[in-house]
Design a protein around this motif. Sequence first.
Motif, PDB file in Angstrom:
ATOM      1  N   ASP A 265      -2.925  16.322   4.269  1.00 49.35           N
ATOM      2  CA  ASP A 265      -2.913  17.027   2.975  1.00 49.35           C
ATOM      3  C   ASP A 265      -2.593  18.500   3.205  1.00 49.35           C
ATOM      4  O   ASP A 265      -1.726  19.076   2.536  1.00 49.35           O
ATOM      5  CB  ASP A 265      -4.293  16.962   2.286  1.00 49.35           C
ATOM      6  CG  ASP A 265      -4.572  15.612   1.640  1.00 49.35           C
ATOM      7  OD1 ASP A 265      -3.632  14.804   1.527  1.00 49.35           O
ATOM      8  OD2 ASP A 265      -5.741  15.370   1.280  1.00 49.35           O
ATOM      9  N   THR A 266      -3.292  19.091   4.169  1.00 47.67           N
ATOM     10  CA  THR A 266      -3.085  20.518   4.455  1.00 47.67           C
ATOM     11  C   THR A 266      -1.673  20.741   5.005  1.00 47.67           C
ATOM     12  O   THR A 266      -0.975  21.679   4.616  1.00 47.67           O
ATOM     13  CB  THR A 266      -4.126  21.017   5.486  1.00 47.67           C
ATOM     14  OG1 THR A 266      -5.413  20.605   5.037  1.00 47.67           O
ATOM     15  CG2 THR A 266      -4.102  22.507   5.649  1.00 47.67           C
ATOM     16  N   ALA A 267      -1.233  19.847   5.900  1.00 50.13           N
ATOM     17  CA  ALA A 267       0.106  19.994   6.490  1.00 50.13           C
ATOM     18  C   ALA A 267       1.188  19.855   5.419  1.00 50.13           C
ATOM     19  O   ALA A 267       2.158  20.631   5.393  1.00 50.13           O
ATOM     20  CB  ALA A 267       0.293  18.954   7.587  1.00 50.13           C
TER      21      ALA A 267
ATOM     22  N   GLN B 124       4.230   9.650  -2.293  1.00 47.80           N
ATOM     23  CA  GLN B 124       5.167   9.826  -1.166  1.00 47.80           C
ATOM     24  C   GLN B 124       5.409  11.319  -0.883  1.00 47.80           C
ATOM     25  O   GLN B 124       6.541  11.794  -0.932  1.00 47.80           O
ATOM     26  CB  GLN B 124       6.472   9.084  -1.467  1.00 47.80           C
ATOM     27  CG  GLN B 124       6.276   7.591  -1.696  1.00 47.80           C
ATOM     28  CD  GLN B 124       5.922   6.856  -0.403  1.00 47.80           C
ATOM     29  OE1 GLN B 124       6.793   6.604   0.420  1.00 47.80           O
ATOM     30  NE2 GLN B 124       4.659   6.509  -0.236  1.00 47.80           N
ATOM     31  N   ASP B 125       4.353  12.029  -0.541  1.00 49.91           N
ATOM     32  CA  ASP B 125       4.528  13.480  -0.354  1.00 49.91           C
ATOM     33  C   ASP B 125       5.146  13.823   1.004  1.00 49.91           C
ATOM     34  O   ASP B 125       5.447  14.984   1.262  1.00 49.91           O
ATOM     35  CB  ASP B 125       3.213  14.251  -0.580  1.00 49.91           C
ATOM     36  CG  ASP B 125       2.095  13.823   0.350  1.00 49.91           C
ATOM     37  OD1 ASP B 125       2.263  12.822   1.076  1.00 49.91           O
ATOM     38  OD2 ASP B 125       1.054  14.500   0.361  1.00 49.91           O
TER      39      ASP B 125
ATOM     40  N   PHE C 188       2.442   5.655   5.453  1.00 50.85           N
ATOM     41  CA  PHE C 188       2.062   5.304   4.083  1.00 50.85           C
ATOM     42  C   PHE C 188       2.518   6.371   3.099  1.00 50.85           C
ATOM     43  O   PHE C 188       2.833   6.071   1.953  1.00 50.85           O
ATOM     44  CB  PHE C 188       0.544   5.117   3.969  1.00 50.85           C
ATOM     45  CG  PHE C 188       0.083   3.744   4.391  1.00 50.85           C
ATOM     46  CD1 PHE C 188       0.452   2.620   3.671  1.00 50.85           C
ATOM     47  CD2 PHE C 188      -0.710   3.570   5.501  1.00 50.85           C
ATOM     48  CE1 PHE C 188       0.045   1.344   4.058  1.00 50.85           C
ATOM     49  CE2 PHE C 188      -1.115   2.309   5.900  1.00 50.85           C
ATOM     50  CZ  PHE C 188      -0.739   1.191   5.176  1.00 50.85           C
ATOM     51  N   ARG C 189       2.568   7.620   3.545  1.00 51.98           N
ATOM     52  CA  ARG C 189       2.958   8.718   2.654  1.00 51.98           C
ATOM     53  C   ARG C 189       4.457   8.950   2.656  1.00 51.98           C
ATOM     54  O   ARG C 189       4.928   9.957   2.137  1.00 51.98           O
ATOM     55  CB  ARG C 189       2.192   9.975   3.055  1.00 51.98           C
ATOM     56  CG  ARG C 189       0.726   9.815   2.717  1.00 51.98           C
ATOM     57  CD  ARG C 189      -0.138  10.798   3.438  1.00 51.98           C
ATOM     58  NE  ARG C 189      -0.132  12.084   2.813  1.00 51.98           N
ATOM     59  CZ  ARG C 189      -1.199  12.885   2.763  1.00 51.98           C
ATOM     60  NH1 ARG C 189      -2.345  12.498   3.301  1.00 51.98           N
ATOM     61  NH2 ARG C 189      -1.118  14.047   2.199  1.00 51.98           N
TER      62      ARG C 189
ATOM     63  N   GLU D 130       0.841  -1.204   0.000  1.00 51.03           N
ATOM     64  CA  GLU D 130       0.000   0.000   0.000  1.00 51.03           C
ATOM     65  C   GLU D 130       0.878   1.258   0.000  1.00 51.03           C
ATOM     66  O   GLU D 130       0.601   2.228  -0.698  1.00 51.03           O
ATOM     67  CB  GLU D 130      -0.940  -0.018   1.211  1.00 51.03           C
ATOM     68  CG  GLU D 130      -1.963   1.088   1.122  1.00 51.03           C
ATOM     69  CD  GLU D 130      -3.109   0.984   2.102  1.00 51.03           C
ATOM     70  OE1 GLU D 130      -3.315  -0.108   2.689  1.00 51.03           O
ATOM     71  OE2 GLU D 130      -3.789   2.002   2.295  1.00 51.03           O
ATOM     72  N   ARG D 131       1.948   1.209   0.789  1.00 52.19           N
ATOM     73  CA  ARG D 131       2.855   2.369   0.826  1.00 52.19           C
ATOM     74  C   ARG D 131       3.467   2.619  -0.558  1.00 52.19           C
ATOM     75  O   ARG D 131       3.576   3.750  -1.018  1.00 52.19           O
ATOM     76  CB  ARG D 131       3.960   2.116   1.852  1.00 52.19           C
ATOM     77  CG  ARG D 131       4.802   3.348   2.129  1.00 52.19           C
ATOM     78  CD  ARG D 131       5.920   3.022   3.084  1.00 52.19           C
ATOM     79  NE  ARG D 131       6.346   4.189   3.845  1.00 52.19           N
ATOM     80  CZ  ARG D 131       7.598   4.511   4.080  1.00 52.19           C
ATOM     81  NH1 ARG D 131       8.574   3.752   3.619  1.00 52.19           N
ATOM     82  NH2 ARG D 131       7.909   5.564   4.791  1.00 52.19           N
TER      83      ARG D 131
END
Length: 397
Positions: free
Chosen positions: A390-392, A183-184, A225-226, A177-178
């Motif tokens: 997402d915002t961070a 990978q932001d 995961f990101r 899944e990762r």
Amino acid sequence: MGTLAGKRIVLGVTGGIAAYKAVEVCRRLVDAGAHVQPVMTDGALKMVGATTFSALASETVRTSLFGDPESPIPHTQMGQAADLVLVCPATARIISDIRTGRSADLLTSTILATRAPVVVCPAMHTEMWEQPAVQENLEVLEQRGVLIVPPESGRLAGGDLGHGRLAEPATVVAHVERALTEQDLLGRHVLVTAGGTREPIDPVRVISNRSTGKQGYAFAEEAWFRGAQVTLVTTVETPEPVGVRRVNVQTAADMQRAVESVDDADIIVMAAAVADFRPADPAEHKLKKTDGIVPQILLEKTHDFLVDLGEKKPDGQVLIGFAAETDDLVDNAKAKLARKKLDLIVANDVTQPGVGFGHDTNEVLIIDANGSCEHVPLTDKRDIARRVLDTAANKLG
Ligand code: CTP
């Protein structure tokens, strides 16, 4: 919908005794909505029956480059269509073949014919695992961008104990899944706190709150995961999500020490419900009923270390606080955001059904120091984590 839904995965099974665990990996991938095409080597066929995989996967097992009337060139067809190729378990032989680019059978040819990410799960006896040849091959694969799922220690074939045992199926699936997640947060360190602190009254009793840590754990999982390195400072004993470093603490003071020992966090997610008050003078011995008097517990304030984190926030760090409220949600949350010099505050009204402590779901407002406010309607806690991160991530640039 989860990351794996609709993804085309070639599951390459090679001839290690751990091939039986790949059956469970296959089932989990299919359950998560992936389209799984198993490919078995001759060695794998000696370990587990092809029928087992064919019955569980999305397609029947393929074993050979030749002889399939429907697909005269199966390796390029599978390699081009794949979103990911997973080799599980991976023997020393296949690791060596991938390194040298050897096209020896259907699986190695498919790996050569793909541009998709390749995830390799080594499994072998300790002596084989420690061979410089094997380690060097893996280093080269890693440099080329192949993702290696490290083996674990434990019981091996033949009753031996040691390192080299295939990672658990849940771990393998998490790595897949990762590999399929943007990978932001790669190269970033995310520090998450979770759970309610426990402030001692005496050696057996504590003052605590209703927090179960679920929202913090969801943040830790999502951040890994990101691509982030993740430290989870938690008061609950729930095992850490895959890839996450867990530090267990009890009190607000312990949590403060653990948080302050991390000096390179790019994002701090203060999801823990830190006690505001603690017994001023906890008893050294258990308070006994037979002592007669009912104890009066005098409370004192704990130190609000989120204020300190806001004061000395390094340039570029994103500091996220939480506000679990029962009244005046927006005003209270905005006041905390300003007072604690936060970048974001995640506010929820814990009187609403399905919201906050102990639930798998949450409904929040994400209030930004820049004045914007995003409402996230009731959804699972992982989704909340996703929206906040997402915002961070945008703020990190
Ligand atoms: N927090 C903290 N240390 C404390 C208390 C709270 O770091 N001693 C953090 C929490 O982890 C959370 C945020 O501060 O991210 C807000 O916590 P909360 O208890 O809601 O706010 P308080 O400022 O304590 O205000 P009140 O309890 O009066 O609403």
